[in-house]
Design a protein around this motif. Structure first.
Motif, PDB file in Angstrom:
ATOM      1  N   SER A 840       0.848  -1.195   0.000  1.00 55.38           N
ATOM      2  CA  SER A 840       0.000   0.000   0.000  1.00 55.38           C
ATOM      3  C   SER A 840       0.882   1.241   0.000  1.00 55.38           C
ATOM      4  O   SER A 840       1.940   1.275   0.642  1.00 55.38           O
ATOM      5  N   ARG A 841       0.390   2.253  -0.726  1.00 54.81           N
ATOM      6  CA  ARG A 841       1.194   3.460  -0.864  1.00 54.81           C
ATOM      7  C   ARG A 841       1.446   4.149   0.489  1.00 54.81           C
ATOM      8  O   ARG A 841       2.406   4.879   0.639  1.00 54.81           O
ATOM      9  N   ASN A 842       0.592   3.888   1.470  1.00 55.21           N
ATOM     10  CA  ASN A 842       0.789   4.535   2.760  1.00 55.21           C
ATOM     11  C   ASN A 842       2.053   4.065   3.474  1.00 55.21           C
ATOM     12  O   ASN A 842       2.519   4.704   4.405  1.00 55.21           O
ATOM     13  N   LEU A 843       2.598   2.913   3.052  1.00 56.81           N
ATOM     14  CA  LEU A 843       3.826   2.436   3.690  1.00 56.81           C
ATOM     15  C   LEU A 843       5.016   3.322   3.351  1.00 56.81           C
ATOM     16  O   LEU A 843       5.978   3.410   4.125  1.00 56.81           O
ATOM     17  N   ASP A 844       4.989   4.004   2.219  1.00 58.55           N
ATOM     18  CA  ASP A 844       6.112   4.839   1.819  1.00 58.55           C
ATOM     19  C   ASP A 844       6.393   5.941   2.833  1.00 58.55           C
ATOM     20  O   ASP A 844       7.534   6.382   2.984  1.00 58.55           O
ATOM     21  N   HIS A 845       5.373   6.373   3.541  1.00 60.83           N
ATOM     22  CA  HIS A 845       5.564   7.447   4.507  1.00 60.83           C
ATOM     23  C   HIS A 845       6.354   6.961   5.726  1.00 60.83           C
ATOM     24  O   HIS A 845       6.896   7.765   6.476  1.00 60.83           O
ATOM     25  N   PHE A 846       6.396   5.658   5.927  1.00 62.99           N
ATOM     26  CA  PHE A 846       7.088   5.098   7.090  1.00 62.99           C
ATOM     27  C   PHE A 846       8.386   4.386   6.699  1.00 62.99           C
ATOM     28  O   PHE A 846       8.991   3.712   7.517  1.00 62.99           O
ATOM     29  N   ASN A 847       8.812   4.556   5.444  1.00 67.62           N
ATOM     30  CA  ASN A 847      10.001   3.862   4.941  1.00 67.62           C
ATOM     31  C   ASN A 847      11.229   4.757   5.117  1.00 67.62           C
ATOM     32  O   ASN A 847      11.410   5.730   4.367  1.00 67.62           O
ATOM     33  N   LEU A 884      12.052   4.121  -3.125  1.00 66.84           N
ATOM     34  CA  LEU A 884      10.608   4.316  -3.156  1.00 66.84           C
ATOM     35  C   LEU A 884      10.120   4.253  -4.600  1.00 66.84           C
ATOM     36  O   LEU A 884      10.848   4.633  -5.529  1.00 66.84           O
ATOM     37  N   PRO A 885       8.875   3.795  -4.851  1.00 66.50           N
ATOM     38  CA  PRO A 885       7.939   3.220  -3.880  1.00 66.50           C
ATOM     39  C   PRO A 885       8.441   1.897  -3.314  1.00 66.50           C
ATOM     40  O   PRO A 885       9.290   1.238  -3.910  1.00 66.50           O
ATOM     41  N   THR A 886       7.874   1.495  -2.190  1.00 67.40           N
ATOM     42  CA  THR A 886       8.331   0.288  -1.512  1.00 67.40           C
ATOM     43  C   THR A 886       7.836  -0.932  -2.263  1.00 67.40           C
ATOM     44  O   THR A 886       6.626  -1.110  -2.482  1.00 67.40           O
TER      45      THR A 886
END
Length: 1049
Positions: A840-847, A884-886
């Motif tokens: 999910s794209r929201n994981l990129d914010h925590f990578n 990114l993206p993850t």
């Protein structure tokens, strides 16, 4: 004839004098345990010498008193020291028997009483000041140097990291301050420096570097007016000398000597005698002598024999005869033969030793020059309490006694004893076997005891310079003799023989007093004179005629303390023998017919100006000769004076060297750098030096190397800087360059590599370095057990693994200032499958894009998937990719089964794995309760470039099925028309290989690919796996022209 006293204490503790262990003797005697014998003689080797301390004598062993240092405690005395300027001051270095407590015992009354002084360190060496009796240096086993100014009662740390035996007190008459200490110390970076300091303040900030740059370890030597160091760069070693504390100058040996080793032999009388092992020598050295400053060296004797001892010590067969300056003995090895030579003028001329006419019994010997001479062994004694094979003494000039043989060469097993009383002009045989020798009363009494491993009870003595000998029983019971000791002073007539009766017994000491043998003191009427001459009868030696006194054979008297041997010295007119060859010249034995001349070596130009020749000054061409140092001849011949006068020209700069203090060519931004400029040759007073520091800073200096003005700079930005110095004058120019790397130290390196790889498939290895703005980072790649790394300047390489199994991969990154490394393990298989994943794209914010985070996410996905599908966790590996993206790759590994079944097992697992992702069953929660969904990657995200989408794959498979069906029909229809044609289909694993799409196909398509419906049972089908996934293909062998005809019809 003499008084003999046996010394056997009640406690059976034997006694020996500690006094002769020091150069400056004292009438203090102390008991020594039998454990000390390993230090006293070769025959007794103990692991650790120890001294016990029970008895003390202050009258040369006549009487003893009890010495109890610490009542109730066993004290081990490991060493002792006697002050050279005040023999009443004695220090014992001691410890308790378990070495737990270290201490000194200090005496100021010749050992009558001792004061205990505890220590916080373990003393390895003590060094008294040569002039001031209460000042001491102490070297600890930890490499620290301490100083005391109150005879060891209070100690102050001078310096740490000091080299053992490489510290020296100031030399009187040469060093200005008596409190100066010379030392070799190690920098924190590992190099060694020659520094000096005052004992009042010797902190790191107060030490003064006396030599520009680093020196070799254990190379510092301070001897009289000279200081020696050496510097090795690459495979070349340069030796430097400072005379009377002037600037260091490179020592000039003949150009092609190319020394492998240099040993200092003597620095007496303002001249250096040294031995050089040249590039072609293995067991010999060449002997050289210097000019006054110790800079220029000329050869005086070739091929002096050497012997290498344990601990890399080298013994060179050369001996300075004590008592008469300028006399040396040397053993020369040529054509496999060793012969003994003697010189009277510091090596200018050498002669064989004249053999005696008769043996010790008066019989004529058949030994006539030039085929036969006397040869002597020139060995030092390992036991400090006995003489070596040749014995001389300052107070007995002309008296030489040694072991050797007559013949054409020295024979190792022959050790007959010979003596000369006229400094080698004539010799006499005295014994058939080697003896230990002791001179008493300025040589008026010579004592000899046989050197043997059997017990003895007799000694021999002579009072007429060895012409006649008397035998005396010094004990009633035979003893193994361990040493001969004498009362302090050259005039003494008291000696002690110490030894032991058996290997288990205590020591026995016997005091022998010769004073009763002589009823009176000698007067002038009791002396004769003798003139010093060489074997050819030449009286002018070292530019003077010298005569000495000796006691008449018939006189039975004591020479005493006031005796002086030298009588007269008369200067001679200078002759050719008073001049040696100058630097760059040598005598050629093959050209003896032309006279005793010095010839210039081919590489030397006698008319070239000296290196210190300043423009406008005058210099003389070398004639090839220089006066022997310390030669005092007057007038006569002057072979040193040249008729050629020259004006010093302006010399171009040569040998320009640009260096950095500390020799660090890689520095950090903001570090202070001190550049040093050295010019070995050429003019410096009229030379301009242009300096370019590489970052836009330029400067012009004059007389840079004369004023020793440092060039200091600081680089702010990382980079590589080219620093140049150009020296230029009207005669020419020279240039030197160094490259400075300015980098911040590397913090860490991360190795990025796939955890799973296929055999013989290309794999990318990438090293991510922090900080990432480093310059000229070198990467060392270590693959498996290979000890030869792959080097690269790029941070990534492509490799292949030829064998299956687990392989270790290590990368080391170095930028000159630091080195970091990382290691990963790669599992290599013949087959496996790779499924690309997305998040999910929201994981990129925590990578945070760091390896640890990626590793943890991969473990979570693997664990969840294993739980859902039932596939063992060890068969799944999820690798999250950097950036990114993850995204990630899921590796599905074959089970531990037979190779034929692995593919089937893997194919059964793949659908369930993909179904888990398709049904959105794989998810995990991150910070804040946010759910991250893991799914199959989009079709275009397949593994590897150029891989087709599922629609294209389906179309391709459909076409292949059509072709197979049509081909089968045609073959069947025309089977009888085309005899000999065979149709077959097979799996092919070469150029025709195709990779299955990482995205799931439909069930029908997968069945078609497997060939279950259209391929006959007898066809050979095979699935091949690698890093890209499963490979399969179907090949139809049919005539293309026939197929084309059929399709067009």
């Amino acid at each position: 004839m003499m008084a003999v006293q046996h010394l056997q204490p009640a406690d059976r503790q034997a006694f020996a004098s500690l006094a002769s262990h020091s150069r400056n003797r004292t009438p203090i005697f102390m008991p020594i345990s039998r454990e000390m014998k390993g230090k006293l003689g070769q025959r007794f080797v103990q692991k650790r010498p120890r001294l016990s301390t029970d008895q003390l004598s202050s009258d040369y062993g006549t009487t003893y008193s009890k010495l109890n240092l610490m009542p109730g405690t066993t004290i081990v005395v490991t060493n002792f020291y006697i002050c050279p300027t005040n023999k009443k001051k004695v220090i014992l270095v001691s410890s308790t028997i378990n070495e737990r407590d270290q201490m000194l015992f200090i005496s100021t009354d010749e050992g009558t009483s001792f004061q205990r002084q505890p220590l916080s360190f373990t003393v390895e060496t003590l060094l008294f000041h040569p002039k001031e009796e209460d000042k001491l240096l102490a070297y600890s086993k930890e490499g620290k140097l301490y100083v005391s100014t109150d005879l060891g009662r209070k100690w102050t740390l001078l310096q740490e990291r000091v080299s053992k035996d490489r510290f020296f007190w100031s030399v009187a008459g040469v060093d200005v301050d008596p409190d100066l200490v010379h030392m070799e110390m190690q920098e924190t970076s590992g190099g060694f420096l020659y520094v000096t300091c005052l004992i009042q303040n010797c902190s790191d900030k107060m030490v003064t570097a006396q030599f520009l740059g680093k020196i070799d370890q254990n190379s510092l030597s301070v001897q009289d007016s000279y200081i020696f160091v050496k510097v090795t760069t690459g495979n070349r070693t340069k030796h430097y000398v400072s005379y009377r504390r002037n600037d260091f100058v490179q020592m000039r040996f003949p150009k092609y000597a190319l020394p492998k080793d240099v040993q200092i032999v003597s620095t007496d009388e303002n001249q250096v005698f040294l031995a050089i092992q040249e590039w072609y020598q293995t067991d010999t050295y060449n002997l050289y002598q210097s000019d006054l400053q110790g800079v220029y060296y000329s050869i005086v004797l070739e091929n002096v024999r050497s012997t290498r001892q344990p601990e890399e010590n080298v013994l060179i067969d050369i001996l300075e005869v004590r008592g008469i300056k300028g006399v040396f003995l040397a053993n020369q090895k040529a054509d496999g033969k060793v012969t003994t030579l003697i010189t009277y003028n510091k090596g200018r001329d050498w002669d064989f030793l004249t053999p005696p006419a008769t043996d010790m019994n008066g019989k004529l010997v058949n030994c006539k020059p030039p085929d036969c001479h006397l040869h002597l062994h020139l060995r030092w004694a390992d036991n400090p309490y006995v003489s070596g094979t040749v014995h001389t003494k300052d107070s007995a000039p002309g008296l030489i006694m040694g072991a050797g043989n007559l013949g054409s060469q020295l024979v190792e097993y022959k050790e007959e004893m010979y003596i000369t009383s006229d400094c080698g002009k004539s010799w006499r045989q005295v014994f058939e076997e080697e003896h230990h020798i002791l001179y008493l009363d300025h040589g008026g009494v010579i004592v000899a005891i046989k050197d043997t491993s059997i017990p003895l009870k007799i000694l021999k003595f002579s009072i007429d310079e060895g012409r006649t000998w008397n035998v005396h029983n010094f004990t009633s019971t035979s003893v193994f003799v361990d040493g001969l000791l004498s009362e302090p002073g050259d005039e003494t007539l008291v000696m002690t023989v110490f030894g032991h009766i058996s290997y288990r017994s205590d020591w026995e000491l016997v005091k022998v007093d010769f004073r009763q043998s002589f009823p009176r003191q000698c007067t002038e009427a009791d002396y004769d004179s003798w003139r010093l001459t060489d074997p050819q009868g030449e009286r002018c030696i070292m530019g003077q005629e010298r005569s000495y006194r000796k006691r008449k054979e018939s006189a039975f008297c004591i020479k005493g303390k006031s005796f002086t041997s030298a009588l007269t010295a008369k200067p001679c007119q200078c002759a050719e023998r008073d001049f040696a060859c100058d630097y760059g010249f040598e005598r050629a034995p093959s050209l003896k017919a032309e006279g005793d001349r010095c010839f210039a070596d081919f590489w030397f130009d006698p008319d070239s100006p000296p290196e210190d020749c300043h423009q406008g000054h005058r210099y003389e061409s070398s004639t090839g000769y220089r006066k022997v140092v310390s030669n005092v001849c007057e007038g006569g011949v002057n072979k040193q004076q040249s008729s050629k006068q020259h004006i010093c020209p302006l010399l171009p700069p040569k040998g320009l060297q640009l260096g950095i203090k500390g020799q660090m060519l890689a520095v950090a931004p903001g570090d202070d750098i001190t550049f040093t400029v050295v010019q070995e040759q050429g003019d410096t007073t009229n030379t301009k030096y242009q300096v370019d520091l590489g970052d836009g800073v330029r400067a012009i200096y004059r007389n840079l190397t004369v004023t020793d003005e440092p060039i200091q700079h600081r680089y702010i930005k990382p980079g590589v800087y080219r620093v140049t110095v150009k020296a230029e004058n009207a005669a020419g120019h020279d240039e030197a360059t160094v490259y400075i790397q300015v980098n911040a130290p590397l913090q860490e390196v991360h190795l990025e590599v796939v955890p799973i790889a296929g055999r013989n498939q290309e794999v990318n290895l990438t090293a991510m370095v922090l900080p990432d703005a480093t310059n000229l980072t070198i990467f060392y790649w270590w693959i498996g057990d290979n000890l030869q790394p792959i080097l690269s300047l790029e941070n990534s390489i492509i490799i292949k693994f030829p064998e299956t199994g687990e392989v270790s991969v290590t990368v080391q990154a170095s930028n000159g200032r630091s080195m970091v490394q990382d290691t990963k393990r790669v599992r290599v298989f013949e087959q496996f499958q790779v499924i690309p994943l997305s998040f999910s794209r929201n994981l990129d914010h925590f990578n945070p894009n760091i390896p640890e985070w990626r590793e943890d996410v991969g473990k979570v996905v693997t664990k969840i998937l294993s739980r859902i599908t039932g596939v063992p966790q060890e068969l799944l590996v999820t690798m999250v990719k950097p950036g990114l993206p993850t995204t990630a790759d899921l590796y599905v590994l074959p089970a531990e089964a037979k190779p034929a079944k692995r593919s089937v097992l893997s194919n059964k697992q793949i659908p369930s794995i993909k179904q888990a992702f398709t049904e959105n069953n794989v998810s995990f929660i991150v910070r804040g309760g946010l759910v991250v969904l893991v799914s199959l990657a989009e079709p275009h995200a397949g593994s590897g470039g150029g891989i087709a989408s599922p629609g294209i794959w389906a179309l391709m498979v459909f076409l292949i099925v059509c072709l197979i069906s049509t081909g089968s029909f045609v073959l069947y229809k025309f089977k009888r028309k085309i005899p000999g044609r065979n149709v077959y289909a097979q799996m092919h694993n070469e150029k025709e290989q195709e990779m299955t799409s990482p995205v799931n196909h439909s069930e029908d398509t997968q069945n078609i690919i497997q060939g279950e419906e259209f391929i006959d049972d007898d066809l050979d089908s095979q699935t091949l796996g690698n890093a890209g996934g499963n490979h399969s293909g179907v090949v139809l062998s049919i005539n293309s022209r026939e197929l084309h005809s059929y399709l067009t019809s």
